[in-house]
Motif scaffolding. Structure first.
Motif, PDB file in Angstrom:
ATOM      1  N   GLU A  13       0.833  -1.205   0.000  1.00 55.62           N
ATOM      2  CA  GLU A  13       0.000   0.000   0.000  1.00 55.62           C
ATOM      3  C   GLU A  13       0.868   1.257   0.000  1.00 55.62           C
ATOM      4  O   GLU A  13       0.588   2.230  -0.706  1.00 55.62           O
ATOM      5  CB  GLU A  13      -0.934  -0.007   1.208  1.00 55.62           C
ATOM      6  CG  GLU A  13      -1.920   1.148   1.218  1.00 55.62           C
ATOM      7  CD  GLU A  13      -2.933   1.030   2.332  1.00 55.62           C
ATOM      8  OE1 GLU A  13      -3.931   1.764   2.310  1.00 55.62           O
ATOM      9  OE2 GLU A  13      -2.733   0.187   3.251  1.00 55.62           O
ATOM     10  N   GLU A  14       1.949   1.228   0.792  1.00 58.29           N
ATOM     11  CA  GLU A  14       2.852   2.379   0.849  1.00 58.29           C
ATOM     12  C   GLU A  14       3.548   2.578  -0.493  1.00 58.29           C
ATOM     13  O   GLU A  14       3.720   3.702  -0.964  1.00 58.29           O
ATOM     14  CB  GLU A  14       3.892   2.163   1.954  1.00 58.29           C
ATOM     15  CG  GLU A  14       4.918   3.275   2.092  1.00 58.29           C
ATOM     16  CD  GLU A  14       4.304   4.601   2.514  1.00 58.29           C
ATOM     17  OE1 GLU A  14       4.965   5.642   2.328  1.00 58.29           O
ATOM     18  OE2 GLU A  14       3.160   4.599   3.024  1.00 58.29           O
ATOM     19  N   SER A  15       3.937   1.477  -1.136  1.00 58.70           N
ATOM     20  CA  SER A  15       4.568   1.561  -2.451  1.00 58.70           C
ATOM     21  C   SER A  15       3.611   2.151  -3.479  1.00 58.70           C
ATOM     22  O   SER A  15       4.004   2.986  -4.305  1.00 58.70           O
ATOM     23  CB  SER A  15       5.021   0.166  -2.904  1.00 58.70           C
ATOM     24  OG  SER A  15       5.505   0.190  -4.215  1.00 58.70           O
ATOM     25  N   GLU A  16       2.373   1.763  -3.411  1.00 62.86           N
ATOM     26  CA  GLU A  16       1.370   2.296  -4.331  1.00 62.86           C
ATOM     27  C   GLU A  16       1.182   3.793  -4.117  1.00 62.86           C
ATOM     28  O   GLU A  16       1.066   4.563  -5.075  1.00 62.86           O
ATOM     29  CB  GLU A  16       0.044   1.551  -4.109  1.00 62.86           C
ATOM     30  CG  GLU A  16      -1.174   2.179  -4.775  1.00 62.86           C
ATOM     31  CD  GLU A  16      -1.156   2.085  -6.290  1.00 62.86           C
ATOM     32  OE1 GLU A  16      -2.024   2.687  -6.934  1.00 62.86           O
ATOM     33  OE2 GLU A  16      -0.239   1.424  -6.824  1.00 62.86           O
ATOM     34  N   ARG A  17       1.164   4.207  -2.856  1.00 64.15           N
ATOM     35  CA  ARG A  17       0.988   5.629  -2.552  1.00 64.15           C
ATOM     36  C   ARG A  17       2.165   6.449  -3.070  1.00 64.15           C
ATOM     37  O   ARG A  17       1.992   7.525  -3.658  1.00 64.15           O
ATOM     38  CB  ARG A  17       0.842   5.825  -1.040  1.00 64.15           C
ATOM     39  CG  ARG A  17       0.454   7.250  -0.638  1.00 64.15           C
ATOM     40  CD  ARG A  17       0.502   7.414   0.867  1.00 64.15           C
ATOM     41  NE  ARG A  17       1.862   7.314   1.357  1.00 64.15           N
ATOM     42  CZ  ARG A  17       2.744   8.312   1.305  1.00 64.15           C
ATOM     43  NH1 ARG A  17       2.408   9.482   0.781  1.00 64.15           N
ATOM     44  NH2 ARG A  17       3.962   8.146   1.780  1.00 64.15           N
ATOM     45  N   LYS A  18       3.389   5.924  -2.904  1.00 62.75           N
ATOM     46  CA  LYS A  18       4.566   6.637  -3.392  1.00 62.75           C
ATOM     47  C   LYS A  18       4.572   6.738  -4.908  1.00 62.75           C
ATOM     48  O   LYS A  18       4.928   7.771  -5.481  1.00 62.75           O
ATOM     49  CB  LYS A  18       5.833   5.931  -2.900  1.00 62.75           C
ATOM     50  CG  LYS A  18       6.091   6.096  -1.409  1.00 62.75           C
ATOM     51  CD  LYS A  18       7.367   5.383  -0.998  1.00 62.75           C
ATOM     52  CE  LYS A  18       7.643   5.576   0.486  1.00 62.75           C
ATOM     53  NZ  LYS A  18       8.874   4.854   0.903  1.00 62.75           N
ATOM     54  N   GLN A  19       4.185   5.647  -5.566  1.00 59.94           N
ATOM     55  CA  GLN A  19       4.127   5.658  -7.032  1.00 59.94           C
ATOM     56  C   GLN A  19       3.132   6.703  -7.515  1.00 59.94           C
ATOM     57  O   GLN A  19       3.377   7.416  -8.496  1.00 59.94           O
ATOM     58  CB  GLN A  19       3.716   4.274  -7.552  1.00 59.94           C
ATOM     59  CG  GLN A  19       4.751   3.183  -7.342  1.00 59.94           C
ATOM     60  CD  GLN A  19       5.850   3.245  -8.388  1.00 59.94           C
ATOM     61  OE1 GLN A  19       5.867   4.130  -9.237  1.00 59.94           O
ATOM     62  NE2 GLN A  19       6.792   2.312  -8.307  1.00 59.94           N
ATOM     63  N   MET A  20       2.003   6.820  -6.839  1.00 55.09           N
ATOM     64  CA  MET A  20       0.989   7.792  -7.225  1.00 55.09           C
ATOM     65  C   MET A  20       1.512   9.213  -7.035  1.00 55.09           C
ATOM     66  O   MET A  20       1.339  10.082  -7.898  1.00 55.09           O
ATOM     67  CB  MET A  20      -0.292   7.594  -6.400  1.00 55.09           C
ATOM     68  CG  MET A  20      -1.427   8.528  -6.808  1.00 55.09           C
ATOM     69  SD  MET A  20      -2.919   8.290  -5.816  1.00 55.09           S
ATOM     70  CE  MET A  20      -2.352   8.932  -4.239  1.00 55.09           C
TER      71      MET A  20
END
Length: 261
Positions: free
Chosen positions: A113-120
């Motif tokens: 989830e954190e990786s997805e947020r950073k990518q966004m």
């Protein structure tokens, strides 16, 4: 090796390391299961990465990343897993976000989830776009509670066009002796325009059941044998409540051989 994460709108994600899932058991020691044992349930069959914005097809209940399945439906109207026709013309009508499954994936896969947020965040930053504002959570009042109850009702991700104003239930009553080379009608429930005629329904049935040209399709509503030129809206208005079942216009149809004159 862990699977790659979904290639989303924000770019390809990476995932390193492996994980074990802890399960409660009757013994004092916890049971550990490798994460890969759950891959069939938490990975997208299209990108082979962990599910992001898990989205389920209502016709067959197979789940994919939202971005993956939407892009797939630009090329096909069939489920990538089982090949069932999701919708003849608008398959996006029959998909739903599965937030519960997505929550499970985020809990099972650390840092996803954190990786997805950073990518966004990087996606918007690189393009000079404003990052969408996070939702501010406040104590719900009476109005908010009512609104929340309404929002909990599963809704389609896409609005059904108003011109598709008639819902049909196509009831197959059988075939005359001598007619046996046909497929079963898999989709009995159809939503169409009221301007469509009985002829359109017949053509739909012929295509789905792969009927030969020598086979005749008789369509009946109530006690009335319908003519090809009659529109569904006119049939619904003329027959009335007798033809409706739970809001669906019920059309019975059978396969017969053409009469010999």
């Amino acid at each position: 090796m862990s699977p790659p994460l979904c290639l989303s709108l924000y770019g390809r994600r990476s995932h390193e390391g492996s994980t074990n899932i802890l399960l409660d058991s009757d013994s004092e020691e916890e049971t550990k299961l490798p994460l890969k044992q759950f891959y069939p349930y938490i990975r997208c069959a299209l990108c082979c990465g962990f599910l992001i914005d898990a989205t389920t097809i209502t016709e067959c209940l197979h789940t994919f990343c939202k971005n993956c399945i939407v892009m797939h439906f630009f090329q096909s109207n069939k489920c990538p897993t089982c090949s069932i026709v999701v919708h003849q013309t608008q398959p996006l009508y029959n998909i739903r976000l599965d937030r519960q499954l997505q929550d499970i994936v985020y809990k099972m896969v650390p840092f996803l989830e954190e990786s997805e947020r950073k990518q966004m965040c990087n996606f918007y930053k690189e393009r000079g776009l404003a990052l969408p504002k996070p939702v501010v959570i406040s104590p719900p009042g009476p109005v908010a509670i009512k609104r929340q109850k309404k929002e909990n009702i599963p809704q389609s991700m896409f609005t059904i066009p108003p011109e598709l104003d008639v819902s049909l239930l196509l009831d197959f009553v059988g075939a005359e002796e001598g007619i046996d080379n046909y497929k079963p009608l898999e989709r009995r429930y159809v939503r169409v325009s009221g301007e469509a005629t009985v002829r359109h329904v017949e053509l739909f049935i012929r295509r789905k059941m792969e009927l030969s040209a020598t086979c005749q399709v008789d369509v009946v509503c109530g006690d009335h044998l319908l003519d090809h030129y009659q529109s569904l809206k006119d049939i619904q208005n003329s027959v009335g409540e007798e033809a409706l079942q739970d809001g669906l216009l019920v059309l019975h149809f059978g396969l017969v051989l053409p009469s010999q004159s």
